[in-house]
Design a protein around this motif. Structure first.
Motif: not given
Length: 934
Positions: A592-594, A619-620, A632-636, A695-696
């Motif tokens: 669910s990215p912005i 996911m939410n 958010y999973d914002h990792a890279k 949520d996976s």
């Protein structure tokens, strides 16, 4: 005439005689009964009704009669008679002129009334006579084993299957007694009310009581007995247990005593030592057994005296006032259990997501030895005595090993769904067969608004206690100060640890943390590691594409990738090429990215899935009771062949990892080839990936649809930037620290700033000065360092389209410059970069942070973010040169970015001219149209 007169006279006489016969009282002849009789019934005892009701049978015949298999029926239930082996020898044969007593199986009548050993002891086949003898109306029908009715009586109501009329109902403690040898099958004639029940003996008429004795009541306490919680009589008890005290009260006078109190004390007759009172409206000839219970919690161990006093206020005028008190010496044994006293509540989850019901408590053993917790319990009513508490008790043979925890949840299945782990125990449901059940006393739940939870031993000693939310109580033993603040939904209270030592001050400080522990989030802890490694540095737009492509093409076995967004088709092609070489590809993405998932990403993941990639999204989805661990999973980051880690600030977009290095974002990345570091990143990756987490989401549950006009844009943008920074490789010994949000990023970055002595260079998309109602800990530390003379420089992105972050950036710039910190904006409308999307820091030209971590509270304390700190002057120098290049950029030095145009300020005059021209043109056109049509 005479004859007629005689006839009339005879008729009148006959009428008179007939009338007299009708109105003559019934004379009942005494007749010797020839069968077993219901002889006496106590249906409304003064003691506990469920265990003190009884029926007396009498055998008036000259032969013994066996009643085995006979039954007793009341108004709703039938019970079969058995020999009572618990209180008698089990026989069911009633001898001639003998008595038998019928009770329920849990009767206590033999403890409260003296009954001759010659009386036959019978019981029904369950724990109540019928459905319990009614105090206002009921019947008893005695049948033999051929179901023939032998005898029947009734009271309070006329039942159709019982002959005659019912007896009236009697007062508590009175019995319904048969007139000796009378059986007219009419209860109202055969039975009378007696104030002196005689179970197993001849019935006593009130007229038989002698009046030769002195008149008046005379109350006396004959004895006191004490019992354990398992009904064992003793004078030695464990301190903290519940003692049942039973006195024997007798009225040896001839008159009833009314309004009688029996009061119990310990040691001294003072209000402070008061235990309890038993009250009787009336005490007659029937012996009473006033019984109370004493909670010995917090009573000093040792010798104590139990005192029972009847009528302590002398309300009753008695024949003898000197026999009203009795005492008994008892001993309380010390029960404090030293090992258990070390146990601590380390986690408390009480406000769950809707419909999840997986509230839980975690208990930790900080000692060096295992602790047996078999008899311990958890209660949310620690202020109550132990037998009245709502609680859950650990099953037998339960221990907590040294330095480990046990977790107890209401719903194990829901707990597993949100945490990916199995609890130790379950107590509210039985959702997973292999999870042991706690023993529940009443319905145990945790309040969402405020409450308390305590670990208790069997003797009600508080081992640990936590008070939270809107909760107040006078009894706060084990807690000091105000309660913990409410967490909010989905948040876990966690105790602070220093290494493996929990903080324990019995205050809210023990659970105070800047981080909000959302259920399911990880709590990894990584320390600096000295490793031998090969490190390659790179930056965007100069060299990121080349560096990443080289690593992907060198993969032999596996590629694990965690990304916020993936829209770069060229990197997709490289992963497809790896899949075609039978290399495993795992991709974990934000669901669910912005702005939602881009169509380009939907296309890419569909292609990768077609070629065999394993793809999941975090996911939410509240509609399916799915609540994500991280906003958010914002990792890279990537892990290749379990030995190479790539950490970046960039999303896999054309601007983040541009194929053409003349345009794109400013980003930092690093490649570390070392098995140990790779393993640490893999642990985090698979914890996030875990398919057991609700949520996976797998790719096929995402239901992606692409618009019909979608096409893949394979164009490559070009810009005005001349690439300067190629990848550079360093081989040697380095100190490296993995960094993850929300686990360790705040502490790691704080420590990194705190260690600075000469310089701190920061290049960020944005920096927020305020985190909620307080100043950012990062900004606060930077100000402190600036005041200490450390050179602090900050580069921030400034994009005219990012209104929210621009406002924050302006506030940060003003605040920091006021405190002596140099802050520079790189405006996207004149700089050579699409954006400054970097999230890095260099300290003392020795330490460098490369990460996905934006400097706001959400990114640090809530999101899943990833980064790495490398201690190396050579590595730091590489990024310092990039930083200083960016720091020295000026608008006049470079051509205008073809994608951004000139700064807004430079267009102001032109805009004014255009507006005036447009308004003038519209006015003329309007006037022209008006003239034309008129």
């Amino acid at each position: 005439m005479v004859t007629d007169t005689k006839k009339q006279t005879i008729a009148v006489l006959i009428s008179i005689i007939f009338f007299m016969l009708l109105n003559t009282p019934k004379i009942i002849a005494e007749e010797q009964p020839t069968h077993i009789l219901i002889n006496e019934v106590l249906y409304n005892p003064e003691q506990t009704e469920t265990t003190n009701e009884w029926i007396e049978l009498y055998n008036p015949t000259d032969q013994p009669i066996d009643v085995a298999g006979w039954s007793i029926t009341d108004n709703s239930a039938e019970d079969f008679l058995e020999g009572d082996t618990q209180h008698g020898d089990g026989t069911t044969i009633i001898p001639s002129a003998g008595y038998a007593i019928i009770t329920d199986q849990d009767t206590t009548i033999y403890e409260t009334v003296s009954i001759s050993e010659s009386v036959i002891r019978l019981c029904v086949d369950d724990t109540s006579i019928g459905n319990g003898l009614g105090n206002t109306e009921d019947k008893i029908i005695l049948k033999n084993n051929q179901h023939d009715i032998i005898d029947a009586i009734e009271w309070g109501k006329d039942y159709s299957d019982v002959p005659g009329l019912p007896a009236s109902t009697f007062s508590e403690g009175h019995s319904l007694s048969r007139t000796p040898n009378q059986d007219t099958d009419d209860t109202s004639y055969d039975f009378f009310d007696t104030t002196t029940p005689t179970p197993g003996d001849q019935n006593i008429f009130s007229e038989q009581i002698t009046e030769s004795q002195p008149q008046g009541p005379d109350l006396c306490i004959l004895s006191i007995k004490c019992y354990t919680e398992t009904d064992q009589e003793t004078t030695t008890f464990n301190e903290g247990g519940i003692i049942t005290m039973k006195a024997t009260l007798k009225n040896i006078g001839n008159d009833n005593a009314t309004n009688v109190d029996v009061v119990f004390y310990y040691d001294t007759v003072t209000p402070e030592n008061y235990i309890d009172t038993k009250h009787y409206d009336s005490v007659g000839k029937n012996q009473k057994y006033p019984t109370v219970q004493w909670d010995t919690h917090e009573i000093t161990p040792g010798e104590h005296s139990i005192i029972a006093i009847v009528d302590p206020e002398n309300f009753v005028e008695e024949l003898d006032e000197t026999n009203n008190e009795q005492s008994l010496q008892i001993t309380l044994i010390e029960t404090t259990t030293i090992p258990c006293r070390s146990l601590l509540i380390t986690e408390l989850y009480y406000d769950t997501h809707p419909r999840m019901e997986n509230e839980f408590i975690t208990i930790y053993n900080p000692t060096d030895q295992p602790i047996d917790i078999s008899t311990l319990s958890l209660t949310n009513q620690p202020q109550k005595r132990t037998d009245e508490q709502t609680k859950i008790v650990f099953p037998e043979s339960t221990t907590i090993s040294s330095k480990t925890s046990v977790t107890i949840t209401y719903n194990a299945s829901a707990y597993q769904r949100e945490t990916g782990q199995h609890p130790t125990f379950e107590y509210g449901t039985d959702s997973l067969n292999h999870i042991p059940q706690m023993i529940t006393k009443k319905t145990f739940t945790l309040s969402n608004t405020g409450g308390t939870i305590a670990i208790k031993d069997p003797y009600n000693h508080t081992i640990d206690l936590v008070i939270y939310g809107n909760y107040t109580t006078e009894d706060t033993t084990g807690w000091n100060g105000p309660p913990l603040k409410k967490t909010g939904q989905g948040i876990i209270l966690k105790r602070t640890f220093d290494s493996d030592t929990p903080q324990d001050t019995d205050t809210a400080d023990d659970f105070t943390s800047n981080r909000r522990y959302h259920i399911g989030q990880s709590t990894f802890s990584f320390t600096p590691l000295s490793i031998d490694a090969e490190i390659t540095t790179f930056v965007s737009p100069d060299s990121s594409y080349t560096a990443i492509i080289n690593e992907l093409q060198s993969a032999k076995e596996s590629i694990y990738c965690n990304l916020y967004e993936f829209t770069n088709p060229f990197l997709c092609d490289e992963l497809i090429a790896a899949l075609q070489k039978n290399i495993q590809v795992y991709l974990f993405l934000e669901g669910s990215p912005i702005g939602g998932i881009d169509d380009r990403e939907k296309y890419i993941v569909s292609q990768l899935t077609t070629h065999g990639a394993n793809i999941r999204f975090i996911m939410n989805n509240p509609d399916t009771d799915t609540y994500t661990r991280y906003p958010y999973d914002h990792a890279k980051y990537l892990i290749i062949d379990n030995k190479t880690v790539i950490v970046e600030s960039c999303n896999w977009a054309k601007t983040g990892v541009p194929k053409d290095p003349t345009t794109g974002n400013r980003e930092w990345g690093i490649i570390i080839r070392n098995n140990i570091i790779a393993q640490q990143f893999l642990i985090v990756f698979f914890d996030d990936w875990n398919p057991e987490r609700c949520d996976s989401y797998p790719y096929d549950k995402m239901n992606f649809k692409l618009p019909q006009d979608f096409f893949v844009d394979l164009s490559t943008e070009k810009g005005s930037y001349t690439p300067l920074f190629s990848p550079k490789t360093f081989i040697g010994t380095f100190t490296v620290t993995p960094v993850f949000s929300p686990d360790t990023s705040e502490q790691t970055i704080n420590d990194l700033i705190d260690c600075a002595t000469t310089s701190i260079y920061i290049e960020q998309l944005y920096v927020y000065t305020q985190w909620g109602e307080t100043i950012s800990p990062f900004v606060e530390r930077l100000v402190n360092k600036s005041h200490q003379g450390v050179d602090v420089k900050i580069i921030l992105n400034y994009n005219a389209g990012y209104d929210a972050t621009n406002e924050e950036a302006n506030q940060t710039k003003q605040y920091c410059e006021k405190e002596g910190i140099s802050v520079k904006f790189l405006y996207t409308n004149w700089s050579i970069f699409s954006n400054v999307h970097n999230k890095g820091m260099i300290v003392d030209n020795k330490y460098v942070l490369i990460s996905s971590i934006n400097w706001n509270e959400n990114s640090v304390r809530n999101n899943r973010e990833a980064g790495i700190v490398v201690e190396s002057e050579d590595v730091a120098k590489y990024y310092a040169e990039v930083f200083m290049y960016d720091w020295n950029l000026q608008p006049s030095q470079h051509t205008t970015n073809q994608n951004q145009g000139t700064p807004l300020e430079e267009h102001k005059n032109i805009i004014y001219i255009i507006v005036i021209f447009t308004l003038t043109f519209l006015f003329i056109a309007y006037d022209w149209r008006k003239r034309r049509w008129t």
